[in-house]
Design a protein around this motif. Structure first.
Motif, PDB file in Angstrom:
ATOM      1  N   GLU A   1       0.788  -1.080  -0.044  1.00 16.20           N
ATOM      2  CA  GLU A   1       0.061   0.115  -0.028  1.00 16.20           C
ATOM      3  C   GLU A   1       0.863   1.386  -0.175  1.00 16.20           C
ATOM      4  OE1 GLU A   1      -4.056   1.591   2.044  1.00 16.20           O
ATOM      5  OE2 GLU A   1      -2.528   0.484   3.358  1.00 16.20           O
TER       6      GLU A   1
ATOM      7  N   GLN B   1       2.206   1.864  -3.453  1.00 13.59           N
ATOM      8  CA  GLN B   1       1.063   2.429  -4.320  1.00 13.59           C
ATOM      9  C   GLN B   1       0.847   3.850  -3.891  1.00 13.59           C
ATOM     10  OE1 GLN B   1      -2.374   0.110  -3.964  1.00 13.59           O
ATOM     11  NE2 GLN B   1      -1.633  -1.785  -4.786  1.00 13.59           N
ATOM     12  N   TYR B   2       0.950   4.166  -2.851  1.00 15.43           N
ATOM     13  CA  TYR B   2       0.991   5.558  -2.534  1.00 15.43           C
ATOM     14  C   TYR B   2       2.216   6.521  -2.886  1.00 15.43           C
ATOM     15  CZ  TYR B   2       1.193   9.571   0.466  1.00 15.43           C
ATOM     16  OH  TYR B   2       1.280  11.006   0.993  1.00 15.43           O
TER      17      TYR B   2
ATOM     18  N   ASP C   1       1.562   6.956  -6.753  1.00 21.34           N
ATOM     19  CA  ASP C   1       0.278   7.777  -6.713  1.00 21.34           C
ATOM     20  C   ASP C   1       0.746   9.170  -6.622  1.00 21.34           C
ATOM     21  OD1 ASP C   1      -2.794   7.793  -6.186  1.00 21.34           O
ATOM     22  OD2 ASP C   1      -1.639   9.546  -4.950  1.00 21.34           O
TER      23      ASP C   1
ATOM     24  N   MET D   1      -4.132  -4.803  -7.921  1.00 21.91           N
ATOM     25  CA  MET D   1      -3.936  -3.552  -8.444  1.00 21.91           C
ATOM     26  C   MET D   1      -5.067  -2.961  -9.055  1.00 21.91           C
ATOM     27  SD  MET D   1      -0.188  -3.694 -10.540  1.00 21.91           S
ATOM     28  CE  MET D   1       1.186  -3.854  -9.741  1.00 21.91           C
TER      29      MET D   1
ATOM     30  N   ASP E   1      -8.344  -1.773  -8.233  1.00 21.53           N
ATOM     31  CA  ASP E   1      -9.114  -0.639  -7.691  1.00 21.53           C
ATOM     32  C   ASP E   1      -7.987   0.643  -7.703  1.00 21.53           C
ATOM     33  OD1 ASP E   1     -10.874  -2.150  -7.263  1.00 21.53           O
ATOM     34  OD2 ASP E   1     -10.770  -2.600  -5.123  1.00 21.53           O
ATOM     35  N   TRP E   2      -6.600   0.180  -7.471  1.00 20.44           N
ATOM     36  CA  TRP E   2      -5.860   1.441  -7.391  1.00 20.44           C
ATOM     37  C   TRP E   2      -5.487   1.973  -8.884  1.00 20.44           C
ATOM     38  CZ3 TRP E   2      -0.055   0.481  -8.759  1.00 20.44           C
ATOM     39  CH2 TRP E   2       0.584   1.508  -8.594  1.00 20.44           C
TER      40      TRP E   2
ATOM     41  N   THR F   1      -8.299   4.064 -10.575  1.00 21.41           N
ATOM     42  CA  THR F   1      -8.386   5.511 -10.312  1.00 21.41           C
ATOM     43  C   THR F   1      -7.752   6.449 -11.415  1.00 21.41           C
ATOM     44  OG1 THR F   1      -8.198   5.164  -7.967  1.00 21.41           O
ATOM     45  CG2 THR F   1      -7.990   7.269  -8.587  1.00 21.41           C
TER      46      THR F   1
ATOM     47  N   SER G   1      -5.985  11.306  -6.839  1.00 21.16           N
ATOM     48  CA  SER G   1      -5.602  10.430  -6.129  1.00 21.16           C
ATOM     49  C   SER G   1      -6.174   9.347  -5.668  1.00 21.16           C
ATOM     50  CB  SER G   1      -4.751  11.302  -5.057  1.00 21.16           C
ATOM     51  OG  SER G   1      -4.102  10.350  -3.982  1.00 21.16           O
ATOM     52  N   TYR G   2      -5.649   8.263  -5.551  1.00 29.56           N
ATOM     53  CA  TYR G   2      -6.235   7.019  -4.940  1.00 29.56           C
ATOM     54  C   TYR G   2      -6.578   7.273  -3.638  1.00 29.56           C
ATOM     55  CZ  TYR G   2      -7.017   2.282  -3.564  1.00 29.56           C
ATOM     56  OH  TYR G   2      -7.405   0.919  -3.208  1.00 29.56           O
ATOM     57  N   PHE G   3      -5.596   7.925  -2.998  1.00 30.37           N
ATOM     58  CA  PHE G   3      -5.592   8.155  -1.567  1.00 30.37           C
ATOM     59  C   PHE G   3      -6.166   9.445  -1.053  1.00 30.37           C
ATOM     60  CE2 PHE G   3      -2.176   5.508  -2.757  1.00 30.37           C
ATOM     61  CZ  PHE G   3      -2.429   4.177  -1.684  1.00 30.37           C
TER      62      PHE G   3
ATOM     63  N   LYS H   1      -8.783   8.445   1.225  1.00 31.27           N
ATOM     64  CA  LYS H   1      -8.293   7.339   2.200  1.00 31.27           C
ATOM     65  C   LYS H   1      -7.039   7.922   3.199  1.00 31.27           C
ATOM     66  CE  LYS H   1      -7.577   3.260   0.378  1.00 31.27           C
ATOM     67  NZ  LYS H   1      -6.953   2.218  -0.122  1.00 31.27           N
TER      68      LYS H   1
END
Length: 528
Positions: free
Chosen positions: A236, A239-240, A243, A275, A277-278, A281, A405-407, A410
């Motif tokens: 994670e 991925q961040y 991102d 991957m 869902d990530w 985005t 951003s995916y985050f 989140k």
């Protein structure tokens, strides 16, 4: 007598006019640089990018070409070709590029000078007087700019000369090379272990492998990140990091293999990369399928025939040879064919739903299909012709726009603390998420990563990196003259017709023409 004088005057005036035209053409040729290139790819003319780089030179570039005289075939035309090319470079440089040819064989001083500059003699085989002999020759050049120097020690092939020359001039006249990173840590192929590819990339880029450990972020000085065929999921935090790199304007190429295939066992399984869902985005989805295509590369398989083990070539539709590239996109418009082992398709519907633009770069042939769920890639199990129900499936694309951003909702994940490196590698606060890209950005996605390991995919990979880091100028040069023109596939019933038409066709035409000519002569004799 008077008529003879008139004829003499007319002849003299005609000759003088011809001489005057020749002199005028030569005067105009010295003042104006004009050249006509009738080749399809304009291989004897400089591209727009090369001309622009020449016009932008702000200081003198000196080229010294060290060539032996009387080179044997197939090298005897090299010097003439290079002289013509350098003439064009000089013509567009506003006087900032000069060159000279030096024959190292003339004296020992020239030889020592060439070798000190990095141009060593090479030994080639020559057929002279019906005997094969060895000959030592020089075929290289040195480009100098201020206190910097680029060396082309042995110019053997001419089809990539313009790219090598222009990129070398661009390197020595530029302040810094773009930095390209290849993500590691998930069983990706090590691109830097490929010596030939590494050397080629290092001519234009600073390249490095990048492993994100602990709380690492992607350094801000990385101009492009390439993710090739990870076999295990990114954490994670990783991925961040990717991102936020995208949100800051970083360019990323996702070359993904969602299916792990083993040709030896004839089996393939979906990889749990986690991957979807990530990547969704950013409008990216690589489908968990395998393409089979009528345009493919054969494989060698063992077969038992009459008690003997024989190796035979068989068509293998799971290694497609993609020939349909987007003619309007500079990254791929001049590429003719790339081998994509175990290729997956791209979902092109997701990007528009996210308000992003998608441009397809490559598609399969007009005769293909896909396998999903259960995969059978055994070369001995032929796929029925009626299963080839699809055509022009997208397998590569560019997605552009403002990314979210995916985050963003989140929040930043907890970094994986590394005792040796507890702080992020950039000054971005760990708890601050950039919610959307600060400007228009662009990402590349292909449903295969293995293509980067074969010779046909090298040009595509380099074009991709050029496009992400240096704009579009050099891409059009790199693919110049790279051609692959296979014969059109025909069915088995047509092949014998073509064979015998070629075998008997021309003799038959000659016989018919001979009969027609004979008949014409007979008719004329009768009329007489």
């Amino acid at each position: 007598m008077e008529q003879r004088n008139i004829n003499f005057i007319h002849t003299t005036v005609g000759i003088l006019i011809v001489i005057g035209i020749v002199v005028l053409v030569n005067i105009l040729a010295q003042r104006f640089f004009v050249r006509v290139d009738l080749t399809e790819d304009q291989v004897y003319s400089l591209s727009k990018a090369s001309k622009e780089i020449m016009r932008n030179l702000d200081d003198k570039v000196l080229i010294k070409a060290y060539f032996s005289k009387d080179l044997p075939p197939p090298y005897n035309a090299n010097e003439r070709f290079i002289r013509d090319q350098l003439d064009e470079y000089r013509a567009y440089s506003n006087g900032n590029l000069q060159y000279e040819f030096i024959n190292p064989d003339e004296n020992e001083e020239n030889k020592q000078e060439a070798q000190q500059l990095g141009i060593s003699p090479v030994q080639i085989n020559v057929l002279e007087k019906d005997r094969m002999e060895s000959k030592v020759v020089y075929m290289g050049l040195v480009i100098s700019y201020e206190d910097k120097r680029e060396v082309m020690p042995f110019i053997q092939r001419l089809d990539g000369f313009e790219y090598d020359m222009t990129s070398a001039i661009q390197r020595i006249t530029s302040d810094a090379k773009p930095k390209v990173a290849f993500l590691q840590g998930h069983d990706e192929p090590d691109m830097l272990s490929n010596e030939a590819l590494r050397v080629e990339m290092e001519k234009s880029y600073n390249v490095q492998n990048l492993t994100l450990e602990g709380s690492d972020l992607i350094p801000d000085d990385v101009d492009a990140l390439v993710i090739i065929a990870p076999q295990t999921p990114l954490s994670e935090w990783e991925q961040y990091a990717v991102d936020q790199y995208i949100m800051k304007g970083g360019k990323v190429a996702f070359l993904l293999d969602p299916i792990k295939a083993d040709l030896q066992s004839g089996m393939a399984t979906a990889l749990p990369l986690e991957m979807d869902d990530w990547l969704a985005t950013y409008g990216i989805k690589v489908n968990a399928d395998l393409v089979f295509d009528a345009s493919n590369q054969p494989v060698s398989v063992q077969q038992q025939q009459r008690g003997f083990i024989m190796r035979t070539q068989m068509p293998f539709p799971f290694i497609p040879v993609v020939r349909n590239f987007n003619d309007n996109h500079v990254m791929v418009k001049d590429i003719e064919a790339v081998v994509f082992p175990f290729l997956s398709t791209i979902d092109t519907t997701l990007a528009p739903e996210k308000g992003l633009n998608i441009e397809v770069l490559a598609t399969t042939s007009e005769l293909c299909g896909t396998q999903t769920g259960r995969f059978d890639i055994n070369p001995m199990n032929r796929i029925p012709r009626q299963s080839y129900v699809d055509q022009y499936l997208p397998v590569g694309a560019v997605i552009s726009g403002k990314f979210h951003s995916y985050f963003a909702d989140k929040g930043a994940p907890t970094p994986e603390v590394d005792e040796d490196n507890p702080q992020p590698t950039t000054d971005l606060p760990v708890n601050e998420v950039i919610p959307e890209s600060q400007s228009e950005n662009r990402l590349v996605v292909f449903g295969d990563g293995e293509f980067t390991q074969n010779a046909t995919g090298t040009v595509l990979l380099m074009n991709m990196i050029d496009w992400m880091t240096q704009g579009e100028g050099l891409i059009s040069i790199r693919s110049k003259g790279v051609t692959d023109r296979p014969l059109k596939e025909v069915d088995d019933a047509t092949k014998p017709l073509i064979k015998y038409a070629n075998f008997f066709g021309m003799p038959l035409v000659v016989i018919i023409l001979g009969i027609l000519y004979w008949q014409v002569r007979r008719r004329r004799k009768r009329e007489i």
